[in-house]
Design an enzyme around this catalytic site. Structure first.
Site, short mmCIF file in Angstrom:
data_model
loop_
_atom_site.label_atom_id
_atom_site.label_comp_id
_atom_site.label_asym_id
_atom_site.label_seq_id
_atom_site.Cartn_x
_atom_site.Cartn_y
_atom_site.Cartn_z
N ASN A 8 -2.54 -10.04 -7.72
CA ASN A 8 -2.54 -8.58 -7.12
C ASN A 8 -2.52 -7.30 -7.81
O ASN A 8 -1.62 -7.56 -9.05
CB ASN A 8 -1.14 -8.43 -6.09
CG ASN A 8 -0.91 -7.00 -5.79
OD1 ASN A 8 -1.51 -6.84 -4.66
ND2 ASN A 8 -0.12 -6.26 -6.15
N GLU A 9 -3.28 -6.54 -7.96
CA GLU A 9 -3.29 -5.24 -8.78
C GLU A 9 -3.33 -5.89 -10.14
O GLU A 9 -2.47 -5.19 -10.85
CB GLU A 9 -2.34 -4.38 -8.53
CG GLU A 9 -2.72 -3.85 -7.18
CD GLU A 9 -1.88 -2.52 -6.81
OE1 GLU A 9 -0.94 -2.02 -7.73
OE2 GLU A 9 -2.37 -1.51 -5.98
N ASN A 31 -6.42 -2.55 -2.51
CA ASN A 31 -5.18 -1.78 -2.15
C ASN A 31 -5.65 -0.01 -2.44
O ASN A 31 -5.95 -0.04 -3.75
CB ASN A 31 -4.09 -2.08 -2.97
CG ASN A 31 -3.89 -3.47 -2.92
OD1 ASN A 31 -4.29 -4.36 -2.13
ND2 ASN A 31 -2.81 -3.98 -3.93
N TYR A 62 -0.51 8.66 -3.01
CA TYR A 62 -0.25 8.92 -4.60
C TYR A 62 -1.14 9.82 -4.92
O TYR A 62 -0.83 10.80 -5.89
CB TYR A 62 -0.01 7.48 -5.44
CG TYR A 62 0.75 6.59 -5.15
CD1 TYR A 62 1.96 6.95 -5.19
CD2 TYR A 62 0.43 5.32 -4.44
CE1 TYR A 62 3.22 5.88 -5.04
CE2 TYR A 62 1.53 4.56 -4.52
CZ TYR A 62 2.74 4.73 -4.58
OH TYR A 62 3.66 3.67 -4.13
N LYS A 92 7.72 2.55 2.29
CA LYS A 92 6.38 2.69 3.14
C LYS A 92 6.54 1.79 4.24
O LYS A 92 5.41 1.79 5.17
CB LYS A 92 5.29 2.24 2.01
CG LYS A 92 4.84 2.92 1.12
CD LYS A 92 3.79 2.75 0.24
CE LYS A 92 3.73 3.64 -0.91
NZ LYS A 92 4.78 3.33 -2.00
C1 ADA Z 1 1.28 -1.55 -5.30
C2 ADA Z 1 1.54 -3.02 -5.31
C3 ADA Z 1 2.62 -3.13 -4.20
C4 ADA Z 1 3.42 -1.97 -3.56
C5 ADA Z 1 2.50 -0.61 -3.58
C6 ADA Z 1 3.41 0.76 -3.49
O1 ADA Z 1 -0.03 -1.50 -4.70
O2 ADA Z 1 0.84 -3.98 -4.70
O3 ADA Z 1 3.42 -4.00 -4.60
O4 ADA Z 1 4.70 -1.77 -4.01
O5 ADA Z 1 1.87 -0.58 -4.91
O6 ADA Z 1 4.04 0.86 -2.52
O7 ADA Z 1 3.40 1.50 -4.48
#
Ligand code: ADA
Length: 713
Positions: free
Chosen positions: A348-349, A404, A410, A505
């Protein structure tokens, strides 16, 4: 005979010299991991329990620990039995005799065990069940990677309505009796069955499960459920289940809860699944690590298609290669039989804090090959960060791609999400692409009549998701989409939106008590079985606008709105229904759709209710700027950075301002400066939104606007 006994009781827990009695599941970060400050206890704690002779009733006795975060050392009377690295998968070790069992659990920083850098709390503890499994001398394999000892592979021929089911077993005996669908075969290790007129595992419509059982002459037996289904991924048509289009639309889930951390009980898991069913999702991304077996079971039973993954996240660690492979090996070994799982997520990322270099590519290739070797029936995927260029070689490694994207939260504007997927799909029409994360934080205390990003208002979260829902519906090729996140979760390093230590979120609050308005948007779009109507803004009571918008989410096609018993209007549509209402005093509002009703009270007030505003400074910028006369013939803060940059006089002014801001932000700014994707994205943003996001105050924004207004375009 096999006996499995929970040994969650009777533990002594020692942290920093203090001992107390605890019952598992247990974490030592339930409170300090959720209260902000990024200062939760990360250390080594000890769990001890006596293993009494009568508890070891088998010829062989094996301890199973379902989760110890992140490293565990298991001792019997001070002799080390085993070490396990990886906080989210199960592991087993033989217990040769009674004695004092001690498990040292370690959640300190590490340069080899994932995760180490991520936006969630790494709760330490023995936070899932611990069991003793007693078996005869002749038994199914227990030790290797926490295996269930049996592996079921159903291959379905949809035309013939037939499934060929291969059952493989691992044991130390001579022969085994394997039974599937009423038929028993005696074999050495493996048997193949044919099921005619197969009853398919058909997603949420009909998640039918079969059972396979294997028994040894000693009496040791294992039994697993399996499902017969066909998953297909088409670059144009998206996801297909059992030969028909089945767009995967759903949510992500973290395994923690307010006040409990990750030490959840079965009832907590089941309650989360009820909420997934209520919203009407047909898929869940179980982020960012291996979840409890109980949850994968719930997904099997409820027909929820799963994205399963390991915590290879944010930052590639040169010493962590072995750990990524062992965690993946355990994930696949332990989860192979779950029909709900569609993909294995490699990372992930991972390029958020790592360069795309040979070491990173090699680690991904090794993981990808491991997945295919252990499980040729499933696809691999990755969740990529928005900054990753779409022509990056890393995107060629997994079978299917995913991004993502947080445009409109952001950085950047909502529409950039649409543009991103359009560009990707046009450039790579033969690649399968999905939307693995998107979301916007909202604190249900905050409200706004003119929703804007950065406010943490429920209303902006709604607008954000309304846009994304339309974006997704217009792009059926997206194989899966997952809202980040169904639930607010702990990220102890966060301090924003009026809460400490939470990522907000979620569509539902961390304690699962409040469904935010945006929850009902998805429920309206996805839930086809439970008619409902929902009035948005029931927490936005005090309003100072003369005329207000009343928004209703419903899965019915017609909604009527009443104010003080008087019909205001009736509208037809899908999911979102908007009404205008002049505000005079206090009003009783009612929405009706068929037999469904929802009510709320709102009232007109003279001045904005300050308790609804999170960022009071930014709110005043908005007000000022709405009222100002701006000459469109000259530059202003309403123009995009890209437009202003190209002008010989205005360009250097904003460049100098940006450079000054960058020098104050240090190394993060360097990453922005050198990243072409970020630069392109910022170029499309208006100056005012860039400034507001960088935290500029009203005065400096006004000053820049005055300068720009003096320059003709
Ligand atoms: C990233 C990450 C997540 C999540 C998100 C966020 O994309 O993969 O873990 O926390 O950011 O809310 O900023």
């Amino acid at each position: 005979m096999r006996k499995t006994m929970l040994i969650n009781d009777g533990w002594r827990f020692t942290k920093e010299g203090q001992t107390q009695a605890v019952t598992l599941p247990h974490t030592w970060n339930a409170l300090d991991g959720q209260d902000g400050g990024n200062d939760y206890y990360r250390g080594v704690c000890r769990y001890e329990r006596e293993i009494r002779p009568e508890e070891l009733s088998g010829e062989v006795n094996v301890l199973e620990i379902d989760g110890a975060n992140h490293t565990a050392r298991v001792y019997l009377d001070d002799a080390l039995l085993t070490t396990h690295e990886g906080g989210y998968s199960a592991f087993r070790v033989e217990i040769p005799r009674p004695g004092t069992l001690a498990v040292e659990v370690d959640n300190r920083d590490s340069d080899r065990v994932y995760p180490q850098k991520a936006d969630f709390t790494f709760y330490g503890g023995l936070y899932r069940d611990v069991k003793l499994i007693s078996v005869p001398r002749e038994h199914f394999e227990l030790l290797k990677d926490g295996t269930p000892g049996i592996q079921v592979t159903p291959l379905v021929d949809l035309e013939k309505k037939q499934a060929t089911v291969t059952v493989r077993t691992w044991h130390n005996g001579e022969t085994v009796d394997i039974t599937v669908h009423g038929e028993t075969k005696t074999v050495q290790r493996e048997a193949v069955f044919t099921i005619e007129n197969v009853h398919l595992w058909d997603g949420t419509n009909d998640p039918y499960l079969y059972t396979a059982t294997a028994q040894l002459p000693s009496g040791d037996a294992v039994s697993v459920r399996f499902g017969c289904r066909v998953f297909e991924f088409d670059p144009q048509k998206g996801f297909r289940l059992n030969g028909r289009s089945y767009p995967l639309r759903g949510v992500s889930r973290h395994q923690d809860k307010k006040g409990k951390g990750n030490a959840l009980l079965y009832a907590d898991h089941a309650a989360d699944m009820d909420i997934i069913r209520e919203i009407g999702a047909n898929t869940v991304r179980l982020a960012h690590y291996q979840h409890a077996q109980a949850f994968y079971d719930l997904c099997d039973e409820n027909g929820i298609v799963v994205w399963a993954e390991i915590p290879y996240i944010t930052l590639h660690m040169p010493n962590g290669r072995g750990n990524t492979l062992s965690q993946m090996q355990e994930l696949i070994t332990q989860c192979y039989n779950h029909p709900s799982i569609a993909v294995w997520g490699l990372s992930n990322e991972i390029t958020a804090a790592s360069a795309v270099n040979e070491a990173l590519l090699e680690n991904h290739r090794a993981l990808n090959d491991l997945c295919h070797r252990l499980d040729p029936t499933r696809k691999t995927t990755m969740a990529n960060v928005f900054m990753l260029e779409i022509d990056s070689p890393i995107l060629q490694i997994p079978d299917v791609n995913s991004y993502n994207l947080y445009y409109g939260w952001y950085l950047g504007e909502l529409e950039q999400t649409d543009e991103f997927f359009d560009e990707y799909h046009a450039k790579y029409p033969d690649r399968v692409i999905g939307f693995s994360e998107y979301g916007a934080d909202a604190n249900p205390a905050f409200h706004s009549a003119h929703p804007e990003k950065g406010e943490y208002s429920e209303e902006y979260q709604c607008l954000y998701h309304e846009h994304m829902l339309r974006m997704i519906e217009a792009r059926p090729y997206l194989w899966a989409t997952h809202v980040w996140n169904l639930f607010d979760f702990a990220a102890d390093g966060r301090d924003e939106g009026g809460k400490h230590g939470e990522n907000q979120k979620g569509l539902v609050t961390f304690d699962r008590q409040t469904r935010k308005d945006a929850f009902y948007l998805y429920k309206a779009a996805w839930n086809r079985t439970e008619p409902f109507v929902h009035l948005c803004g029931s927490r936005y009571v005090n309003r100072c606008e003369e005329e207000t918008e009343i928004k209703v989410y419903s899965n019915r096609s017609e909604v009527s709105l009443y104010a003080d018993g008087v019909l205001i209007g009736t509208q037809s549509g899908t999911a979102v229904f908007r009404f205008r209402l002049p505000l005079t005093g206090e009003h009783q509002i009612e929405a009706r759709a068929g037999a469904c009703r929802d009510t709320m009270v709102i009232r007109r007030v003279a001045a904005p209710d300050e308790s609804y505003i999170f960022n009071k400074a930014a709110a005043s910028v908005t007000n000022w700027f709405d009222a100002e006369e701006i000459d469109p013939a000259c530059f202003s803060i309403l123009d995009t950075l890209g437009e202003i940059r190209q002008h010989p006089q205005a360009g250097p002014i904003v460049e100098a301002m940006m450079a000054k801001g960058a020098s104050e932000r240090g190394d993060v700014a360097d990453a922005v400066k050198d990243n072409p994707v970020l630069q392109r994205m910022m170029g499309r943003m208006t100056m005012v939104s860039l400034l507001k996001q960088s935290g500029a105050d009203e005065q400096s924004i006004q000053r820049l606007n005055r300068i720009l207004q003096g320059i003709r375009k």
